[in-house]
Design a protein around this motif. Structure first.
Motif, PDB file in Angstrom:
ATOM      1  N   UNK A 125       1.543  -1.342   0.060  1.00 22.69           N
ATOM      2  CA  UNK A 125       0.135   0.227  -0.433  1.00 22.69           C
ATOM      3  C   UNK A 125       0.552   0.818   0.144  1.00 22.69           C
ATOM      4  N   UNK A 126       0.083   1.919  -1.138  1.00 19.25           N
ATOM      5  CA  UNK A 126       1.666   3.422  -0.588  1.00 19.25           C
ATOM      6  C   UNK A 126       0.323   4.565  -0.198  1.00 19.25           C
ATOM      7  N   UNK A 148       2.925  -8.703  10.363  1.00 24.30           N
ATOM      8  CA  UNK A 148       3.723  -7.989  10.643  1.00 24.30           C
ATOM      9  C   UNK A 148       3.575  -6.842   9.738  1.00 24.30           C
ATOM     10  N   UNK A 149       4.497  -5.723  10.342  1.00 22.11           N
ATOM     11  CA  UNK A 149       3.762  -4.409   8.849  1.00 22.11           C
ATOM     12  C   UNK A 149       5.766  -3.799   8.514  1.00 22.11           C
ATOM     13  N   UNK A 150       6.409  -3.721   8.139  1.00 25.37           N
ATOM     14  CA  UNK A 150       7.037  -2.800   7.312  1.00 25.37           C
ATOM     15  C   UNK A 150       7.368  -1.767   6.374  1.00 25.37           C
ATOM     16  N   UNK A 151       7.776  -0.361   6.457  1.00 29.38           N
ATOM     17  CA  UNK A 151       7.337   0.433   6.516  1.00 29.38           C
ATOM     18  C   UNK A 151       8.485   0.882   5.823  1.00 29.38           C
ATOM     19  N   UNK A 152       8.305   1.798   4.325  1.00 28.47           N
ATOM     20  CA  UNK A 152       9.328   1.995   4.172  1.00 28.47           C
ATOM     21  C   UNK A 152       9.786   3.041   3.035  1.00 28.47           C
ATOM     22  N   UNK A 153      10.519   3.907   2.536  1.00 31.20           N
ATOM     23  CA  UNK A 153      10.519   5.113   1.631  1.00 31.20           C
ATOM     24  C   UNK A 153      10.621   4.156  -0.016  1.00 31.20           C
ATOM     25  N   UNK A 163       6.337   6.775  -7.947  1.00 26.26           N
ATOM     26  CA  UNK A 163       7.154   7.548  -6.745  1.00 26.26           C
ATOM     27  C   UNK A 163       7.937   6.129  -5.951  1.00 26.26           C
ATOM     28  N   UNK A 164       9.022   5.583  -5.318  1.00 23.27           N
ATOM     29  CA  UNK A 164       9.080   4.198  -4.145  1.00 23.27           C
ATOM     30  C   UNK A 164       8.934   3.501  -5.411  1.00 23.27           C
ATOM     31  N   UNK A 206      16.572   3.329  -6.790  1.00 21.13           N
ATOM     32  CA  UNK A 206      16.071   3.036  -5.456  1.00 21.13           C
ATOM     33  C   UNK A 206      17.199   4.499  -4.359  1.00 21.13           C
ATOM     34  N   UNK A 207      18.500   4.096  -5.561  1.00 20.22           N
ATOM     35  CA  UNK A 207      19.698   4.922  -3.787  1.00 20.22           C
ATOM     36  C   UNK A 207      19.126   6.520  -4.994  1.00 20.22           C
ATOM     37  N   UNK A 208      19.278   6.690  -6.049  1.00 19.72           N
ATOM     38  CA  UNK A 208      18.648   7.502  -6.294  1.00 19.72           C
ATOM     39  C   UNK A 208      17.720   8.417  -5.884  1.00 19.72           C
ATOM     40  N   UNK A 209      16.651   7.644  -5.414  1.00 16.36           N
ATOM     41  CA  UNK A 209      15.319   8.043  -4.216  1.00 16.36           C
ATOM     42  C   UNK A 209      15.384   8.224  -3.266  1.00 16.36           C
ATOM     43  N   UNK A 210      16.795   7.857  -2.556  1.00 11.49           N
ATOM     44  CA  UNK A 210      16.873   7.708  -1.417  1.00 11.49           C
ATOM     45  C   UNK A 210      18.270   9.274  -1.258  1.00 11.49           C
TER      46      UNK A 210
END
Length: 466
Positions: free
Chosen positions: A240-241, A254-259, A408-409, A439-443
């Motif tokens: 989910x975004x 369990x829920x994982x959140x990430x960018x 995005x992301x 992914x690195x660029x977006x980070x």
């Protein structure tokens, strides 16, 4: 290997080679990464398992060649490069046992196989002249467009049927896992340019000396030691975004959140993972143009060895390749002999019974190795992989998506994405590295992970275009 944290810089879903490569790259750049895999092992389609009835570990042999710079980099980074056995000779056998070897010599590229090619008994001089003339098409590179099939190209180049049977077809079908009319000449040309012409190093054959899940499992274990988290036997219930964040809900609750999130699953599973709406935004062209090509492998355990070859292409039969796995893995003699026979592009074999396939394959094997008739077959198994690879059909390139999507992301990885390579382990690893770069660029990082191709060697330094 379950993690306790819920916040990551990146969550990668799918622990095939694409996912492992993405984890490798991001962890080495200092990111906090989680890898989620629904199966009890990593490696994706490059897997092995314990056969419950035979009590033997079985896999469908995957190989790499020297030009697979990204796979080699992944193995070296994880400390498993010494678990790949390398060969400088390709053996081609005809029924009756006559053997022709293509061997790498000390001559400068592209002449490294010329002495053995000139003496190869499987080809007439007419064949050799026709093949050599056609191979000149790849001295400077290979086609940049993918619209022509291998079959059409061979007809255009007026290749004799015997040259097709004993050279072009065995190489193409083993490398691309489909029939000549279903393979794009762009990718076949890439195979011939990178492995036969560009450099001697590019043509070396590498075979893992461990069962595949154990081999790639060591890569996963290495990155756990580097601080990564691997969730095995864990399915994703929902992606989910939420604004600039992503929530990955696991089936266990369990829920994982990430960018950033990397979907490293096969093309047919993307919509199941992301949902129809998100998939349509990320992949507006869809995946309906992709299709699979199967591989069937016959596994045979004998009481003794009847050939000293580690591997060979078997000509003029339904079998493409023989891998003598007990020799590759250096089993002691008392354990007997374990061989795998592979049938690439096995569309018709999918409908055949195990008994039919086994009987025919053993009969064909004995045409090459008559001493097999006096050996005792202890065990046997037939492994059919209906979705072994995706087909590099002519015209498919326009449907292969970039790893960085319009969402995005969200990145996608897998050998089916736009890698510049066909459906191979190298293509999968390249996709993982490219997705990690996105992914690195977006980070906020400009790290580059993709490894360059081998440089041209010898005379190819003057001929090959970059």
């Amino acid at each position: 290997m379950n993690g306790t944290g819920v916040r990551y810089d990146a969550v990668i879903i799918g622990a095939g080679l694409a996912g492992l490569a993405a984890v490798s790259a991001l962890i080495t750049s200092g990111a906090r990464v989680a890898l989620v895999e629904r199966k009890p092992f990593v490696g994706g389609r490059a897997y092995s398992y314990l056969h419950p009835a035979l009590q033997e570990v079985v896999d469908s042999q995957h190989v790499l060649v020297g030009c697979c710079t990204n796979v080699r980099h992944l193995c070296a980074t994880a400390g498993v490069a010494d678990l790949v056995r390398w060969y400088d000779r390709y053996a081609f056998l005809e029924p009756g046992g006559r053997q022709s070897d293509l061997t790498l010599s000390a001559l400068p590229a592209p002449l490294q196989t010329l002495p053995s090619f000139a003496t190869a008994a499987m080809l007439s001089w007419k064949d050799k002249i026709a093949i050599g003339t056609a191979l000149q098409s790849f001295l400077r590179g290979y086609p940049r467009t993918d619209g022509e099939s291998v079959a059409d190209w061979l007809r255009r180049k007026r290749q004799p049927e015997s040259a097709i049977r004993h050279f072009w077809r065995p190489v193409v079908i083993s490398a691309l896992n489909d029939t000549l009319d279903r393979c794009s000449m762009r990718y076949a040309g890439q195979v011939f340019h990178e492995t036969f012409l560009r450099s001697a190093e590019g043509g070396r054959l590498g075979i893992p000396t461990l069962p595949l899940s154990e081999f790639y499992g060591r890569i996963a274990e290495h990155y756990v030691l580097q601080g990564g988290t691997v969730y095995e036997r864990t399915s994703v219930a929902q992606v989910e975004q939420r604004g600039n964040e992503w929530l990955v809900r696991l089936n266990g609750g369990e829920e994982l959140s990430t960018r950033t999130i990397i979907s490293a699953v096969s093309f047919e599973h993307v919509a199941k993972l992301l949902g129809e709406d998100l998939t349509a935004r990320a992949l507006p062209q869809g995946v309906s143009h992709f299709c699979h090509s199967p591989i069937t492998s016959i596994h045979l355990w004998y009481d003794c060895e009847f050939t000293s070859l580690d591997h060979a292409a078997l000509l003029d039969t339904g079998i493409e390749w023989m891998f003598h796995k007990s020799r590759i893995r250096r089993w002691p003699a008392e354990r007997g002999s374990y061989l795998e026979l592979t049938i690439s592009a096995s569309h018709t074999q999918l409908c055949e019974s195990r008994e039919t396939l086994l009987a025919r394959s053993i009969g064909e094997l004995e045409k090459f190795f008559p001493n097999a008739r006096s050996a005792t077959l202890r065990k046997s198994s037939v492994l059919k992989e209906a979705k072994a690879t995706f087909s590099v059909l002519p015209g498919m390139d326009r449907f292969r998506p970039d790893q960085e999507t319009a969402v995005p992301g969200l990145m996608v990885a897998g050998d089916w994405t736009n890698t510049g390579w066909p459906s191979t382990m190298e293509g999968a690893v390249r996709s993982g590295y490219l997705a990690a770069e996105a992914a690195a660029r977006q980070l906020g990082s400009a790290n580059r992970f993709l490894q360059p191709n081998l440089p041209p060697a010898g005379l190819m330094r003057l001929l090959a275009r970059e």
